[in-house]
Design a protein around this motif. Structure first.
Motif, PDB file in Angstrom:
ATOM      1  N   MET A   1       0.851  -1.180   0.000  1.00  0.00           N
ATOM      2  CA  MET A   1       0.000   0.000   0.000  1.00  0.00           C
ATOM      3  C   MET A   1       0.890   1.234   0.000  1.00  0.00           C
ATOM      4  SD  MET A   1      -2.896   1.179   2.746  1.00  0.00           S
ATOM      5  CE  MET A   1      -3.870  -0.246   2.385  1.00  0.00           C
ATOM      6  N   SER A   2       0.509   2.206  -0.798  1.00  0.00           N
ATOM      7  CA  SER A   2       1.289   3.438  -0.871  1.00  0.00           C
ATOM      8  C   SER A   2       1.146   4.241   0.415  1.00  0.00           C
ATOM      9  CB  SER A   2       0.822   4.269  -2.063  1.00  0.00           C
ATOM     10  OG  SER A   2      -0.452   4.816  -1.805  1.00  0.00           O
ATOM     11  N   THR A   3       2.041   5.160   0.602  1.00  0.00           N
ATOM     12  CA  THR A   3       1.969   5.987   1.803  1.00  0.00           C
ATOM     13  C   THR A   3       0.737   6.886   1.786  1.00  0.00           C
ATOM     14  OG1 THR A   3       3.433   7.625   0.793  1.00  0.00           O
ATOM     15  CG2 THR A   3       4.455   5.962   2.186  1.00  0.00           C
ATOM     16  N   VAL A   4       0.360   7.387   0.616  1.00  0.00           N
ATOM     17  CA  VAL A   4      -0.841   8.220   0.541  1.00  0.00           C
ATOM     18  C   VAL A   4      -2.071   7.365   0.829  1.00  0.00           C
ATOM     19  CG1 VAL A   4      -2.267   9.688  -0.937  1.00  0.00           C
ATOM     20  CG2 VAL A   4       0.215   9.919  -0.986  1.00  0.00           C
ATOM     21  N   SER A   5      -2.128   6.154   0.270  1.00  0.00           N
ATOM     22  CA  SER A   5      -3.256   5.248   0.548  1.00  0.00           C
ATOM     23  C   SER A   5      -3.386   4.980   2.039  1.00  0.00           C
ATOM     24  CB  SER A   5      -3.083   3.916  -0.180  1.00  0.00           C
ATOM     25  OG  SER A   5      -3.182   4.069  -1.562  1.00  0.00           O
ATOM     26  N   ALA A   6      -2.280   4.710   2.681  1.00  0.00           N
ATOM     27  CA  ALA A   6      -2.299   4.432   4.120  1.00  0.00           C
ATOM     28  C   ALA A   6      -2.768   5.652   4.905  1.00  0.00           C
ATOM     29  CB  ALA A   6      -0.914   4.000   4.591  1.00  0.00           C
ATOM     30  N   GLU A   7      -2.344   6.826   4.478  1.00  0.00           N
ATOM     31  CA  GLU A   7      -2.760   8.050   5.167  1.00  0.00           C
ATOM     32  C   GLU A   7      -4.247   8.329   4.925  1.00  0.00           C
ATOM     33  OE1 GLU A   7      -2.272  11.333   7.730  1.00  0.00           O
ATOM     34  OE2 GLU A   7      -1.148   9.488   7.436  1.00  0.00           O
ATOM     35  N   ILE A   8      -4.739   8.029   3.731  1.00  0.00           N
ATOM     36  CA  ILE A   8      -6.175   8.173   3.465  1.00  0.00           C
ATOM     37  C   ILE A   8      -6.948   7.291   4.440  1.00  0.00           C
ATOM     38  CG2 ILE A   8      -8.028   7.650   1.823  1.00  0.00           C
ATOM     39  CD1 ILE A   8      -6.050   8.476  -0.425  1.00  0.00           C
ATOM     40  N   GLU A   9      -6.548   6.031   4.560  1.00  0.00           N
ATOM     41  CA  GLU A   9      -7.218   5.109   5.484  1.00  0.00           C
ATOM     42  C   GLU A   9      -7.158   5.612   6.919  1.00  0.00           C
ATOM     43  OE1 GLU A   9      -6.207   1.008   5.209  1.00  0.00           O
ATOM     44  OE2 GLU A   9      -6.753   0.901   3.084  1.00  0.00           O
ATOM     45  N   ARG A  10      -5.995   6.090   7.326  1.00  0.00           N
ATOM     46  CA  ARG A  10      -5.822   6.570   8.700  1.00  0.00           C
ATOM     47  C   ARG A  10      -6.760   7.746   8.987  1.00  0.00           C
ATOM     48  NH1 ARG A  10      -3.706  10.128  11.878  1.00  0.00           N
ATOM     49  NH2 ARG A  10      -2.813  11.492  10.311  1.00  0.00           N
ATOM     50  N   ARG A  11      -6.818   8.682   8.065  1.00  0.00           N
ATOM     51  CA  ARG A  11      -7.639   9.870   8.298  1.00  0.00           C
ATOM     52  C   ARG A  11      -9.139   9.581   8.193  1.00  0.00           C
ATOM     53  NH1 ARG A  11      -4.483  15.209   6.133  1.00  0.00           N
ATOM     54  NH2 ARG A  11      -2.412  14.614   6.869  1.00  0.00           N
ATOM     55  N   LEU A  12      -9.530   8.679   7.305  1.00  0.00           N
ATOM     56  CA  LEU A  12     -10.952   8.358   7.175  1.00  0.00           C
ATOM     57  C   LEU A  12     -11.459   7.517   8.342  1.00  0.00           C
ATOM     58  CD1 LEU A  12     -11.403   7.786   3.343  1.00  0.00           C
ATOM     59  CD2 LEU A  12     -11.952   9.806   4.724  1.00  0.00           C
ATOM     60  N   ALA A  13     -10.563   6.987   9.139  1.00  0.00           N
ATOM     61  CA  ALA A  13     -10.972   6.265  10.354  1.00  0.00           C
ATOM     62  C   ALA A  13     -11.769   7.184  11.283  1.00  0.00           C
ATOM     63  CB  ALA A  13      -9.749   5.699  11.076  1.00  0.00           C
ATOM     64  N   ALA A  14     -11.564   8.490  11.158  1.00  0.00           N
ATOM     65  CA  ALA A  14     -12.311   9.460  11.971  1.00  0.00           C
ATOM     66  C   ALA A  14     -13.818   9.382  11.701  1.00  0.00           C
ATOM     67  CB  ALA A  14     -11.813  10.876  11.700  1.00  0.00           C
ATOM     68  N   LEU A  15     -14.200   8.879  10.525  1.00  0.00           N
ATOM     69  CA  LEU A  15     -15.617   8.735  10.176  1.00  0.00           C
ATOM     70  C   LEU A  15     -16.183   7.403  10.662  1.00  0.00           C
ATOM     71  CD1 LEU A  15     -15.531  10.225   6.560  1.00  0.00           C
ATOM     72  CD2 LEU A  15     -16.336  11.325   8.657  1.00  0.00           C
ATOM     73  N   GLN A  16     -15.365   6.618  11.335  1.00  0.00           N
ATOM     74  CA  GLN A  16     -15.750   5.318  11.886  1.00  0.00           C
ATOM     75  C   GLN A  16     -16.455   4.443  10.845  1.00  0.00           C
ATOM     76  OE1 GLN A  16     -17.992   6.598  15.347  1.00  0.00           O
ATOM     77  NE2 GLN A  16     -16.127   6.526  16.597  1.00  0.00           N
ATOM     78  N   PRO A  17     -15.785   4.178   9.733  1.00  0.00           N
ATOM     79  CA  PRO A  17     -16.421   3.389   8.679  1.00  0.00           C
ATOM     80  C   PRO A  17     -16.631   1.935   9.090  1.00  0.00           C
ATOM     81  CG  PRO A  17     -14.112   3.740   8.165  1.00  0.00           C
ATOM     82  CD  PRO A  17     -14.409   4.555   9.394  1.00  0.00           C
ATOM     83  N   VAL A  18     -17.751   1.380   8.607  1.00  0.00           N
ATOM     84  CA  VAL A  18     -17.971  -0.060   8.774  1.00  0.00           C
ATOM     85  C   VAL A  18     -17.437  -0.797   7.554  1.00  0.00           C
ATOM     86  CG1 VAL A  18     -19.934   0.206  10.326  1.00  0.00           C
ATOM     87  CG2 VAL A  18     -20.336   0.085   7.866  1.00  0.00           C
ATOM     88  N   HIS A  19     -17.156  -0.052   6.497  1.00  0.00           N
ATOM     89  CA  HIS A  19     -16.524  -0.594   5.294  1.00  0.00           C
ATOM     90  C   HIS A  19     -15.694   0.522   4.676  1.00  0.00           C
ATOM     91  CE1 HIS A  19     -16.000  -2.905   1.608  1.00  0.00           C
ATOM     92  NE2 HIS A  19     -16.235  -1.773   0.955  1.00  0.00           N
ATOM     93  N   LEU A  20     -14.460   0.194   4.300  1.00  0.00           N
ATOM     94  CA  LEU A  20     -13.593   1.174   3.664  1.00  0.00           C
ATOM     95  C   LEU A  20     -12.670   0.473   2.676  1.00  0.00           C
ATOM     96  CD1 LEU A  20     -12.411   4.039   3.351  1.00  0.00           C
ATOM     97  CD2 LEU A  20     -10.899   3.517   5.289  1.00  0.00           C
ATOM     98  N   GLU A  21     -12.686   0.952   1.439  1.00  0.00           N
ATOM     99  CA  GLU A  21     -11.752   0.492   0.411  1.00  0.00           C
ATOM    100  C   GLU A  21     -11.056   1.724  -0.146  1.00  0.00           C
ATOM    101  OE1 GLU A  21     -13.501  -1.855  -2.795  1.00  0.00           O
ATOM    102  OE2 GLU A  21     -15.227  -2.191  -1.481  1.00  0.00           O
ATOM    103  N   VAL A  22      -9.752   1.650  -0.254  1.00  0.00           N
ATOM    104  CA  VAL A  22      -8.980   2.707  -0.890  1.00  0.00           C
ATOM    105  C   VAL A  22      -8.215   2.061  -2.036  1.00  0.00           C
ATOM    106  CG1 VAL A  22      -7.163   4.438  -0.627  1.00  0.00           C
ATOM    107  CG2 VAL A  22      -8.752   3.991   1.265  1.00  0.00           C
ATOM    108  N   ARG A  23      -8.465   2.550  -3.245  1.00  0.00           N
ATOM    109  CA  ARG A  23      -7.792   1.989  -4.420  1.00  0.00           C
ATOM    110  C   ARG A  23      -6.938   3.073  -5.063  1.00  0.00           C
ATOM    111  NH1 ARG A  23     -12.039   0.294  -8.020  1.00  0.00           N
ATOM    112  NH2 ARG A  23     -11.882   2.337  -8.983  1.00  0.00           N
TER     113      ARG A  23
END
Length: 92
Positions: A1-23
């Motif tokens: 996973m790219s560093t930007v992808s990982a950071e997207i996932e980290r920051r979107l965790a604030a929305l408490q997703p029950v499903h999250l895909e980053v492509r």
């Protein structure tokens, strides 16, 4: 996973997703405007969160952009498919 992808996932965790895909779609845009050669310029996010309940598409996109904050300075294109639990997740 790219560093930007990982950071997207980290920051979107604030929305408490029950499903999250980053492509990372950057390779599909090689040679196009905005492709900066890093391989981390174009992304698709598919997210399901209770935070989107009762919100329209624009409000959901704004919530994603707000969660990403200054990371958007590093992203040329972001496709967002957002839904509340129990709603169909739009295709992207």
């Amino acid at each position: 996973m790219s560093t930007v992808s990982a950071e997207i996932e980290r920051r979107l965790a604030a929305l408490q997703p029950v499903h999250l895909e980053v492509r990372n779609d950057s390779d599909r845009h090689r040679g196009h405007a905005g492709h900066d050669g890093t391989g981390e310029s174009h992304f698709t996010v598919r997210i399901v969160s209770e935070a989107f309940a009762g919100k329209n598409r624009v409000q959901r996109q704004r919530a994603v952009y707000a969660a990403l904050g200054d990371l958007m300075d590093r992203i040329h294109a972001l496709a967002i498919a957002a839904a509340a639990p129990g709603e169909p997740l739009p295709e992207r």
